[in-house]
Design a protein around this motif. Structure first.
Motif, short mmCIF file in Angstrom:
data_model
loop_
_atom_site.label_atom_id
_atom_site.label_comp_id
_atom_site.label_asym_id
_atom_site.label_seq_id
_atom_site.Cartn_x
_atom_site.Cartn_y
_atom_site.Cartn_z
N GLN A 1 96.53 -5.98 32.04
CA GLN A 1 97.78 -6.58 31.58
C GLN A 1 97.63 -6.97 30.12
N THR A 2 98.74 -7.45 29.53
CA THR A 2 98.65 -7.88 28.13
C THR A 2 98.10 -9.31 28.07
N ASP B 1 100.36 -9.38 22.35
CA ASP B 1 100.60 -8.26 23.27
C ASP B 1 99.40 -7.33 23.36
N PRO C 1 96.47 -5.39 24.82
CA PRO C 1 96.16 -5.08 26.22
C PRO C 1 94.76 -5.58 26.60
#
Length: 1990
Positions: free
Chosen positions: A1255-1256, A1243, A1245
């Motif tokens: 986005q991740t 997750d 970034p």
């Protein structure tokens, strides 16, 4: 002896000279030469196009021209003394000539032809100029035409705009920059916005009237009608037509063509109409009989109307047909045109004859003189001019007109005692004062000469007729007085006699008693009754009578009242000599009525202006006469009247009368005393300004001050002349007092209404016009001081009225433009005031346009080379006052936001350009002293710093490409010259003030940044210019880049330790400079990099920063197109290339940090190699292999050598885009996987990057997975997509995202469906060698294997490669080239097809796996490829060539498997082995047997709808046998000599014997099957085959096969083999041929290109169709036809034997070598026309690549890849055969003992008893149909024929399947993989099961578990060997670690997943436990490099 020339300096070559003599100079016709010396009819000199080469040439070849010589001596310059326009034409045409040819090459045909016409026109005009016979005006005209065409051509070709003054080119050095700017802007505006013409003209040509029943002559009347004002606006154009409707005088164009002139722009609107009235001349009624009446009348016929709006489109309206209408009642005729315009349809309709009027109309624009020039043909042929009614918009003085327009309106008449109304005709005469008729003064219209009388048209039975006919009476002025017009009225009888009876008359005098003419307007005239015979010749009898109802004469009142009849006319006078105004007459006759003077002067303002200007001189004389008479009484009134007249001339209508007044003042004015009164009254008005409430009248006075001063000055001059200069002081005092009053009034601030400020504005706007008048009486300095005081009195407060501020600035502007300012003495006085006001406005940023104009004018007067003291002082003042504010203004303007619609910052309504030109002018004028004073004027370093930053910023703005339009190169070069001069001055200040302890990073950085962008300007890149342009620039300015480069170097050296501040920031900018291909500049700049590395090394012990920045910048710059090959050499070479500086590498080698420096240079050089290749490839239009290969090379370099992750990822996406564009979807997916591997399921970034949003990491990886799956799907690589589906599904499952999990599972399922249902084409593979130094680095002297496109065969691939490399030479052989080829300065291509060898065999060998699935494994993840080349070893036996036919088998190993991120990969390793003739024979027979089995099986299972393939195959084998096919092998290998001499081949001979026997058994069974399915019409052929088979058996010595069916080796249990339950149904190719899968795990493909050649005695050693292929003992046996040496090196040298191994009937066709013609395409050996080989296989129909079911129940002998050929022998069924036909047949086992070496044992068959005696045939790939190709394939036998149905027996069948479509040359299994070794499949032979065990000695260890093929107990053992996933990559030893993306391999999981098990198990870690190949060690797979994520 050679003597220097004195006068012969310049000439033009008139005949080409080759220059073949010693020291000769080659010259072409038209070259210009400069002559240096002469000797005996020879000249020595040089061509101006190439001044470096000097030589001699004959003097007779040169035409000498006049020239002046500058700088005589060694460096003299010759300038032709011809007209500058001629010089420009000549040089321009030379430049155009080259570009014109390029237009043809680029296929720009339209411009090519247009330019050709223009060039011819220019040459014609040039000839006219050169002849010199033109008049001055004509010469001017020709030059105007020439320059217009030159400008057009330059614009079309994208050349520079040429600044011109009066048609001659301007040298920018000779004029100020502001003037240059204006010239450029003027030309640009002229080019962009054509000036709207204010005057327009309508050309009308009458063609004909088309009518069905004419028969009468016609009059046609054109006029222009204003429907808004309901009146005609032009005179009439009148013409007559004959009875056919054609013009009466066709030979006189002026009679039927007219030009309606002087239409204003306001008249080009849609409510202006062209009206056409048509009058017929004939009988009263149109239908009357001819004899009814002989008298002819004018009668209405019809009317047509056209709006002028239809012509505004600008198109010529040729042959326009106008509809002609007629009114319903004749009484409406006068307004028929209005009714048509208003579309009142009830009042008119089409004429009965349906007439149409054919006219031609055209609207012309420009003044009449321009029209005369441009349309000279119109005027030369003749055209009548039709004027506007009345005066035109602008009245020109001297225009003489005296036209009276009379409109015959209407009449009211009595019946005259008749029962019906009269038919009235009006006749008009002009009678002079003597009572005589004036002849020819009645004009009906412009097309007709004037007449003496006029007859109106007649309206039938109408007592109130309305005519509305307009006539023009051009009566001379002298005839006007006393003349009158008489109108006679007659009734026209319709009886036979047709009499015209006079019944009345009217008259009207033209002039009244007091001298006034007939007033304009409508007049009601009295109709005086009279009889038919009344004599009207005596005019005195009726002139005393009243003529108008408005005028009664005494006693006749009663008589007038009695008459009821009236007649109306309208008059309108257009005269420059006569007036209708009584007040005007009273004023002019003031002396007769002195008492009326005051009244007359008061009424003057009410008189119409046109009346005043008509009598301007008389009026002015009158006024000054009155003033002289009594100045006290009338002074003020006369002054006011004079002001009124002066202001009247300001009106645009009377503007042209100003010269009339000027002439009056100069020549006729005589008021020597008037000046006193004028000054007195003017001062009185000025003094009252501040007090007066109403200022309108005062403002009128101030507006007229220019002419008032002209009268004052002229009056004073007259007085001085008369009195000898008396009262001079008094006059000066008066003027001084007047101007003091003015200064007082100007200094007042406006309070309240602002009326005062309006008066100030009015005064200021007209005041500058007074200067020139004052100069006539005063000294320049005096006037300048007066003006300075006056302007200086203006209030400087800016918050006052803005409009006044603008007027004030305009006054300053006019002052600067005035004559007063041009004088240096006055200029120095006025300049401070001008600069003061400019400074104020610029500070407030107001009225910038006006400020720019004023500044431009200021600088226009200061010439460039003016070194006068006054000029230098002016520059001092300007620099002190304006330089700073000017810089600020430019910064302010350029930083304003621009409108979105404008792409260019520079707009002409914008003032940036003018301010820039002003700044450049100022800087160019500044000398050393000025710069020194400027720098000394700064009190603190902060001020100096701010100034330098400001000027550097402004310079950067000036350098911007958008500052000037792109074709303003002249302006740019001037600007750059000024900038570099200024920078050189300012760099001293930088060195002195901002170094050491005062070092300022910002200002130094700004300096370097400016220098870099200066050098990089597009307009300074001389390499891009034409030679002539480059020469001119170098002569004028030199190479400014080098100058600036030296300055950078010098400044850098001064920095010392401060250099560290600029490392690495300046690496990028400096690198950009070094990429410019200018040797001197590079040599100056490259040492700076050495310095940077040195300083960085000192600071941090390394230069990583330098390296990183260098590499990043290099990539971006090279991709922009900068840099070249020399540049790389400059970095790398040890030899100094240019100048005094050694190369960078040599400098580095002297340093202590030598190793890391050399390493960096090596890296940079290699990077540049790739970047240069990449850039060159990217210039191509289409995506091709070069682009992709180049990108792959660069991408790998960034990853492996530079570790630049961001660049690596960027190039991944560039490569991805290229693949998508080329529709390489599989490669695109593999490419994107490289980025996917760098990401993790986390997750974290990620920032926004490329097209990805912020986005991740998880989201980006998900997005990538889905994109990759989509691409695998589009590329039909579904197996790879499935793996990714599973991976992403696992993530969804972990996150409990069941919605997406469900979708992913469905997607996975759909991919499985596609595998089973959709057709997949197997690609061909080609080996390509690139040899020679001309290839890009990434290809040079390397070999690659390329995956072909769908349906792409060898010929297509070869053609594609030759298209990509058009200069390449195709090599004619497959041998490895030698060193000379490697080092050649050329490009050599070597192309041939290769066979893929799959790594994993298990899926391919496993039973029951459908071919749809197997086909994937055959052509995916392939590292290894091979091809064969046949050759003869030892003595060649002409009787039997098989004895010495060997095969050289080459295996190629790639750096990465195919498919991958590219369609081609480099070959990493080659292995070459040789196969003996015996092994070759075994392989050929094995393949042919396998082919037969496959076809028989397909036929039995009904997969084959057409039996032709089987027929062909049987025919080929049996017929070949009859011709001695198999017997050739017997003769070669079964003879005693061979067996004794080759004892080691015993097993192989036995194997060959088994195969022969097996073939006979298969043939027998095949014939049985064939009999069952053969159609009736093929029965004779079948019978023939059976007969021939018995002959064949007997030739083999086979007596009879065992009788029982079970003994047959090809018998299928249950009548057909078992079909896999999930196999796809059989498909058909379009031509009906069954296409079979390429390979089967159970069989070897039949591979003979000529199927008979496996058995034929005619086999040739060079021909590939016989060659069997063998690998080393652990590899598969795969037949691949290969090229022979001779067939590649020269097809012509091949003998018939060599060319074909087919039987004689097949060879009866012409030899291939005869048909083959060498060409560039053929040089790659077109497969259809050359001996078939591995290099050039015959292509197959694309549609034949179909996948078929695999028969899984085969019990045939199988070939293990690890077996040698003899160990693969099949146990024959019991039967008897012998080596020669003469011997008795013996038992097989016995034969084995006696004659041959022992046969290897067969494992015991453990299947059921039924299976002991039967074996099943596994379908094996059959051949492909030889459908295409111009050269027919060779038939394998005399009876074989070619048809679309043939697929098994043809050259195609034996063609190389290395090309990638299912091939008979391939075996079903490939090399043994490491996987197989893991499951205990050793390299010891494991033969397949046999029907009956025959014990025999075992030569090697017996293998362990033997797989069962009958489904017995051994089946589990077989299943232990798991199929590796389709995407896993098996690394090869010694291979570079560029593996298949890790994403496509599934790691083994410890725990079972929650979902049901996957269809394919996880891949075992075979790389750890064992090896892939027995001979190679394990190859570890490197994990993907994890680097910082993007």
């Amino acid at each position: 002896m050679w003597i220097p020339t004195e006068h012969e300096k310049y000439g033009v070559v008139i005949a080409s000279f080759r220059g073949t003599i010693p020291y000769g100079l080659s010259l072409e016709i038209g070259d210009t030469v400069q002559i240096l010396e002469k000797c005996d009819g020879w000249y020595r000199g040089f061509a101006l196009k190439n001044p470096n080469i000097k030589g001699i040439f004959p003097s007779s070849y040169v035409h000498l021209k006049n020239a002046c010589v500058k700088n005589k001596g060694q460096f003299e310059m010759v300038i032709p003394t011809e007209d500058s326009v001629i010089t420009e034409m000549t040089s321009t045409l030379r430049d155009w000539g080259t570009m014109w040819k390029q237009l043809y090459v680029r296929n720009e045909g339209d411009l090519f032809h247009r330019l050709w016409h223009i060039m011819n026109e220019i040459l014609d005009l040039r000839r006219q100029v050169l002849v010199g016979h033109l008049t001055h005006d004509r010469m001017k005209d020709v030059k105007r035409h020439i320059t217009a065409r030159l400008d057009w051509g330059n614009e079309q070709l994208g050349l520079d705009l040429v600044p011109r003054k009066e048609y001659a080119m301007v040298d920018p050095e000779d004029i100020s920059i502001t003037e240059l700017y204006r010239l450029m802007e003027h030309r640009h505006r002229k080019k962009d916005t054509p000036v709207q013409a204010s005057s327009h003209h309508l050309f009308v040509q009458m063609k004909s009237l088309m009518c069905s029943n004419l028969g009468e002559e016609l009059e046609v009347i054109f006029s222009l009608f204003d429907s808004k004002e309901n009146r005609p606006i032009s005179e009439r154009f009148f013409l007559r037509l004959n009875r056919n409707g054609l013009p009466k005088a066709p030979d006189k164009p002026e009679r039927h063509c007219s030009l309606f002139v002087d239409l204003g722009s306001s008249e080009l609107r849609k409510d202006i109409f062209i009206t056409v009235h048509i009058i017929r001349i004939g009988r009263m009624g149109a239908g009357e009989k001819k004899n009814a009446c002989s008298v002819q009348y004018r009668r209405p016929f019809g009317c047509a109307v056209l709006s002028i709006a239809d012509l505004l489109t600008g198109e010529t309206k040729d042959d326009l047909i106008l509809k002609v209408y007629m009114c319903n009642t004749e009484s409406e005729w006068y307004q028929i045109h209005e009714n048509i315009i208003k579309k009142l349809n009830a009042r008119y309709n089409l004429t009965g004859s349906n007439a149409g009027l054919a006219v031609s109309l055209q609207l012309l624009h420009g003044d009449i003189e321009q029209i005369r020039r441009e349309y000279s043909s119109v005027f030369s042929h003749g055209v009548s001019i039709t004027r506007k009614l009345g005066f035109s918009n602008i009245i020109m003085p001297g225009e003489m007109r005296n036209d009276l327009y009379i409109t015959i309106e209407r009449g009211e008449f009595e019946k005259g005692g008749k029962s019906v109304a009269r038919n009235v005709e009006v006749t008009m005469f002009i009678i002079d004062s003597n009572g005589q008729n004036l002849k020819d003064f009645i004009s009906f219209g412009s097309g007709e000469p004037p007449a003496s009388e006029y007859h109106s048209f007649v309206l039938y039975h109408n007592n109130s007729p309305r005519w509305a006919e307009l006539l023009k009476l051009p009566i001379p002025v002298d005839k006007f007085r006393g003349a009158h017009i008489r109108f006679e009225f007659r009734h026209c009888s319709t009886k036979e006699k047709g009499e015209k009876k006079l019944f009345g008359f009217s008259f009207v005098p033209l002039m009244q008693e007091d001298g006034r003419t007939l007033p304009d307007g409508t007049h009601e005239l009295i109709v005086h009754k009279c009889e038919e015979n009344t004599n009207l010749q005596d005019t005195t009898r009726y002139l005393k009578l009243p003529f108008s109802k408005g005028i009664f004469l005494g006693n006749n009142n009663q008589a007038m009242k009695a008459t009821k009849e009236s007649f109306w006319i309208t008059s309108f006078l257009c005269s420059t000599k006569l007036t209708q105004n009584g007040d005007m007459l009273d004023l002019l006759k003031w002396r007769t009525h002195p008492d009326k003077i005051t009244g007359c002067l008061s009424k003057l303002k009410e008189i119409d202006g046109s009346e005043i200007v008509k009598f301007l001189q008389d009026t002015l004389d009158t006024l000054f006469g009155i003033l002289d008479e009594n100045s006290q009484k009338y002074g003020s009134k006369v002054f006011d009247s004079l002001v009124h007249i002066i202001n009247l001339l300001q009106d645009s209508k009377f503007h042209h009368f100003k010269p009339v007044m000027d002439t009056y003042i100069e020549s006729h004015f005589a008021g020597a005393l008037a000046y006193r009164d004028l000054i007195k009254v003017l001062k009185w008005y000025v003094d009252r300004i501040t007090e007066a409430e109403r200022q309108e009248h005062i403002q009128e006075v101030l507006k007229a001050q220019e002419y008032i001063f002209k009268y004052i000055v002229q009056s004073r001059r007259l007085f001085s002349l008369a009195t000898g200069g008396q009262n001079e002081e008094e006059f000066r005092c008066c003027i001084q007092e007047l101007l003091m009053s003015v200064r007082f009034f100007l200094s007042q601030e406006s309070k309240g209404s602002g009326a005062l400020s309006q008066s100030q504005a009015v005064f200021l706007s007209s005041f500058p016009a007074v200067y020139s008048e004052l100069l006539k009486l005063f000294d320049v300095r005096e006037v300048a001081n007066l003006v300075q005081d006056t302007l200086g009195s203006l209030p400087t407060i800016m918050h006052i009225d803005d409009s006044l501020q603008a007027i004030k600035l305009q006054c300053i502007g006019k002052t600067v433009e005035s004559q007063l300012y041009t004088n240096p003495d006055s200029r120095y006085i006025l300049l401070p005031v001008v600069l003061h006001h400019l400074h104020i406005h610029l500070q407030e940023q107001k009225d910038l346009i006006m400020c720019a104009r004023i500044l431009s004018n200021v600088f226009c007067l200061i010439k460039k080379n003016s070194s006068e003291k006054s000029v230098l002082e002016e520059i001092d003042v300007i620099v002190a006052s304006l330089l700073d504010i000017l810089l600020r203004t430019i910064l302010e303007i350029t930083s304003r936001p621009q409108s979105s619609g404008s792409s260019m910052r520079f707009q002409f309504q914008d003032v940036t350009g003018e301010f820039v030109a002003c700044l450049l002018s100022l800087l160019r004028q500044m000398t050393d002293r000025h710069y020194q004073q400027l720098l000394d004027s700064f009190n603190t370093k902060e001020e100096l710093r701010d100034f330098l930053l400001q000027i550097f910023t402004v310079f950067r703005i000036l350098i911007r490409p958008e500052m000037f339009p792109k074709d303003w190169t002249v302006m740019r070069l001037v600007a750059n010259n000024v900038i570099i001069t200024t920078v050189l001055y300012l760099s001293d200040a930088l060195r002195k003030n901002f170094l050491n302890e005062n070092f300022d990073y910002k200002i130094w950085d700004s300096y370097f940044y400016l220098a870099v962008i200066f050098i990089n300007q597009l307009c300074l890149q001389l390499e891009m210019f034409t030679p002539s342009k480059k020469k001119k620039v170098l002569e004028k300015y030199g190479d400014m880049r080098v100058t600036m480069g030296c300055e950078i170097f010098s400044m850098w050296q001064n920095l010392g330790e401060h250099k560290l501040h600029f490392i690495p920031a300046l690496i990028g900018p400096f690198l950009e400079v070094t990429l410019i291909p200018q040797p001197d500049l590079r040599n100056v700049m490259i040492p700076i990099f050495h310095d940077m590395m040195d300083w960085e090394q000192r600071r941090s012990g390394n230069f990583k920063q330098v390296e990183a920045k260098l590499i990043d910048k290099l990539d971006s710059l090279m991709s922009e197109g900068k840099g070249d090959e020399t540049y790389r050499e400059l970095f790398n070479s040890i030899i100094p290339l240019f100048g005094p500086y050694p190369s960078l590498l040599k400098k580095i080698e002297r340093e202590t940090w030598r190793e890391s420096g050399v390493s960096l240079i090596a890296t940079v050089t290699r990077l540049m190699e790739r970047l240069l290749d990449y850039r060159d490839c990217m210039k191509m239009g289409e995506v091709d292999g070069k682009k992709i290969g180049c990108t792959v090379s660069l991408l790998n370099f960034y990853k492996t050598e530079l570790n630049k992750e961001e660049m690596y990822i960027r190039y991944i996406h560039k490569l991805y885009d290229l693949h998508l564009k080329a529709q390489n979807f599989t490669e695109a997916a593999y490419t994107l996987l490289l980025y996917d591997e760098l990401l993790e399921w986390s997750d974290r970034p990620l920032r926004e990057f490329l097209t990805y949003p912020m986005q991740t990491e998880w989201q980006r990886k998900e997005h990538l997975h889905l994109t990759i799956i989509q691409n695998f799907d589009r590329g039909k690589c579904w197996e790879n997509g499935i793996i990714l589906c599973r991976k992403i599904a696992e993530q969804y499952e972990n996150y409990y995202d069941y919605r997406n999990l469900s979708k992913m599972r469905m997607m996975e399922a759909s991919l499985y469906d596609k595998i089973m249902d959709q057709q997949r084409l197997e690609p061909e593979f080609f080996r390509v060698g690139f040899y020679g130094k001309k290839f890009p680095f990434f290809l040079r002297n390397k070999e690659f294997v390329c995956r072909g496109h769908d349906y792409e065969r060898l010929e297509a691939f070869q053609q594609r490669m030759l298209n990509e490399f058009p200069h390449a030479i195709a090599m004619q052989h497959a041998n490895q080239p030698d060193e000379t080829i490697f080092q050649a300065e050329a490009q050599y291509l070597q192309i041939y097809a290769v066979t893929p060898i799959p790594e994993s065999q298990e899926v391919l060998q496993r039973e029951g796996v459908p071919d749809n699935i197997k086909s994937f494994y055959k052509v995916n993840h392939i590292w290894k490829f091979r091809y064969d080349r046949p050759f003869h070893k030892g003595t060649k036996d002409k009787e039997n060539e098989f004895k010495s036919l060997w095969v050289e088998r080459t295996s190629l190993y790639l750096v990465q498997s195919l498919p991958g991120i590219s369609r081609w990969f480099e070959v990493e390793k080659r292995e070459v082995v040789e196969m003996s003739p015996l092994e070759n024979a075994i392989e050929v027979l094995e393949n042919k047997n396998q082919q037969l089995k496959t076809l028989i099986s397909q036929c039995q299972t009904r997969q084959m709808q057409n039996i032709n393939p089987l027929t062909m195959c049987l025919n080929g084998v049996i017929d070949a046998a009859v011709n001695g096919g198999v017997s050739r092998y017997q003769e070669a290998f079964f003879v005693k000599e061979y067996i004794l001499s080759h004892p080691e081949d015993g097993e192989k001979i036995a194997r060959l014997r088994e195969l022969m026997l097996e073939q006979a058994q298969i043939l027998e069974f095949g014939l049985a099957v064939h009999e069952k399915f053969v159609p009736q019409d093929m029965r004779p052929l079948h019978k023939k085959l059976v007969d021939q088979f018995f002959v064949m058996k007997s030739s083999l010595g086979i007596q009879e096969f065992a009788a029982c069916t079970q003994a047959s080796p090809v018998h299928f249990p249950n009548g057909s083999p078992r079909v896999c339950r999930n196999s796809a149904p059989a498909s058909m190719s379009p031509d009906g041929t069954r296409v079979i899968p390429r390979r089967s795990p159970l069989s070897y493909p039949a591979v003979n290109r000529y199927s008979s050649s496996s058995l034929s005695s005619q086999a040739s050693a060079e021909v590939s169709n016989i060659t069997g292929q063998s690998e080393s003992s652990d590899e598969v046996f795969n037949m691949q036809p290969s090229p022979s040496t001779s067939s590649l090196s020269s097809t012509h040298s091949a003998s018939p034997n060599v060319t074909s191994s087919a039987p004689s009937s097949a060879r009866a066709s012409p030899l291939l070598s005869d048909k083959h013609k060498h060409s560039r395409e053929n040089s790659c050996l077109s497969p259809r026309e050359r001996p078939c080989s591995a290099i050039y296989p015959t292509p197959v129909e694309p549609s034949q690549r179909m996948l078929f079911n695999h028969i899984g129940d085969g019990a045939l002998p199988r070939s293990d890849p690890s077996l040698s050929a003899p160990e693969k022998a099949v146990n024959p069924t019991p039967s008897s055969w012998s080596l020669d036909s003469g011997k008795e047949a013996k038992n097989v086992s016995e034969t084995g003992k006696v004659i041959s070496p022992p046969v290897p044992p067969r494992p015991t068959h453990t299947a059921s008893p039924a299976r002991h005696t039967t074996t099943a045939v596994s379908p094996s790939p059959a051949g492909r149909s030889p459908l295409k190709g111009s050269v027919q394939s060779f038939s394998p036998s005399p009876v074989e024929y070619h048809s679309p149905g043939l697929s098994s027996n043809s050259p195609v069948l034996s063609g190389s399947y290395s090309s990638g479509i299912s091939s008979l040359s391939r075996c079903s299994t490939s090399e043994t993989s490491g996987f197989e070794n893991q499951v205990n499949e050793p390299s010891v032979p494991v033969p397949g099961p046999a029907p009956a065990p025959v014990p025999a000695p075992v030569p090697g260890p017996v293998p362990g578990p033997v797989p069962s093929y009958g489904g017995g107990p051994e089946e589990p053992a077989r299943k232990e060997s798991k199929t590796p996933p389709p995407y896993s990559v098996y690394e090869r030893t010694l291979r570079r670690p560029v593996p298949l993306p890790h994403s496509l391999s599934i790691p083994a999981t410890a725990e079972p997943p929650a979902l049901p098990p996957k269809p394919l198990p996880a891949r075992p870690s075979h790389l750890e436990n064992g090896t892939r190949r027995t001979e190679a060690g394990p190859r570890p797979r490197p994990l993907p490099r994890k680097v910082s994520q993007l």
